[in-house]
Design an enzyme around this catalytic site. Sequence first.
Site, short mmCIF file in Angstrom:
data_model
loop_
_atom_site.label_atom_id
_atom_site.label_comp_id
_atom_site.label_asym_id
_atom_site.label_seq_id
_atom_site.Cartn_x
_atom_site.Cartn_y
_atom_site.Cartn_z
N ASP A 1 -1.05 -6.21 -0.53
CA ASP A 1 -1.29 -5.58 0.77
C ASP A 1 -2.77 -5.33 0.99
OD1 ASP A 1 0.15 -4.85 2.97
OD2 ASP A 1 1.14 -3.15 2.02
N LYS B 1 -1.01 -9.43 2.72
CA LYS B 1 -0.26 -8.94 3.90
C LYS B 1 -1.16 -7.97 4.65
CE LYS B 1 3.19 -5.74 3.67
NZ LYS B 1 2.64 -4.70 4.57
N ASP C 1 0.84 -1.21 0.00
CA ASP C 1 0.00 0.00 0.00
C ASP C 1 0.88 1.26 0.00
OD1 ASP C 1 0.86 -0.12 2.61
OD2 ASP C 1 -1.13 0.05 3.53
N SER C 2 2.20 1.07 0.05
CA SER C 2 3.13 2.19 -0.16
C SER C 2 2.88 2.83 -1.53
CB SER C 2 4.58 1.71 -0.05
OG SER C 2 4.79 0.59 -0.89
N GLU D 1 -1.24 -5.48 8.50
CA GLU D 1 -0.46 -4.91 9.59
C GLU D 1 -1.11 -5.20 10.94
OE1 GLU D 1 0.32 -0.75 8.88
OE2 GLU D 1 1.04 -1.14 6.85
N GLU E 1 9.29 -4.31 10.66
CA GLU E 1 9.68 -2.99 10.15
C GLU E 1 10.10 -2.06 11.29
OE1 GLU E 1 7.03 -1.10 7.35
OE2 GLU E 1 8.20 0.76 7.36
O1 KIV Z 1 3.46 -1.07 1.70
C1 KIV Z 1 4.60 -1.53 1.61
O2 KIV Z 1 5.30 -1.34 0.62
C2 KIV Z 1 5.10 -2.29 2.75
C3 KIV Z 1 6.55 -2.66 2.77
C4 KIV Z 1 7.40 -1.46 2.83
C5 KIV Z 1 6.86 -3.65 3.80
O3 KIV Z 1 4.37 -2.60 3.61
#
Ligand code: KIV
Length: 285
Positions: A103, A133, A64-65, A135, A202
């Site tokens: 994500d 993924k 989600d970056s 969090e 992280e």
């Molecule tokens: O959103 C993302 O790119 C991430 C990574 C930096 C681990 O969660």
Amino acid sequence: MWNNALRFWWAFCVYGVQMRKQITILDIQKMKVEGTRISVLTCYDYPTARILDGCGLDVLLVGDSLGVVVAGHENTLPVTLDEVIYHTRAVMRAEPRALVVADMPFLSYQVDVGQARLNAGRLIKEAGAAAVKLEGGANMVDAIRAIASIDIPVMAHIGLTPQSIHRMGGYRVQGKKEEHAEQLMADAMAVQEAGAFAVVLEGIPQKLARRITEQLSIPTIGIGAGPGCDGQVLVLHDILGLCEKYSPKFVKRYADARSLIADAVNAYITEVKSGEFPTEAHSFN
Ligand code: KIV
């Protein structure tokens, strides 16, 4: 002669298939057992996925970056599930050999486990990812368990969790104090117990990351967590030097793509203005 040709064809097929063998969560977990470090980068589109997969990365993370480095948001909170689905589909069109992890954006899994299951399912069914993924540690075990129980592999993410930016008061290293370190250790054990196949660590002290890595049987993927993890992940735009905003201490810049792009675009502008481009070679008769 035909026998030899057939043998060659058969060997080519077998070898070719082995070369293309899809990386699965089992391969990622085996890498921990064998002590082979796991390479992970973020990836958000088709041409980049072609390049990264050709380089032999183990995991492509549609993080989600993307909200920050592609869409220009201040943080990851505005990212929607549909946006992650759109980018994951583009990555999947590259038919990567790497494991593709998508994500789960903010508010796509925190409300209740039914919502978490449904949205994780969309990332698998509509977008084509092989894993998701999310969090959170002990506070997210219900969501992890619910998603894993319908056979969707979950990568957990603890420590500096960007979706918790407001609770953390900014992107700060987590687990520096003894009691916080113990909480992170408990989080790591909790996500493993809930069925996560791997966990991102992280922004935590390297000694703590090493200790967690030694305690867990699932692989740890570090970002700003030192060399003691089973693998490493970084944001692609950071390692290429594409972001002008800020570069955290844990990022290593491997290229200056901003200059590379600016040089090419400046050359194009100059040639368009001067009439040097297009030439006969770029024109039709
Ligand atoms: O959103 C993302 O790119 C991430 C990574 C930096 C681990 O969660």
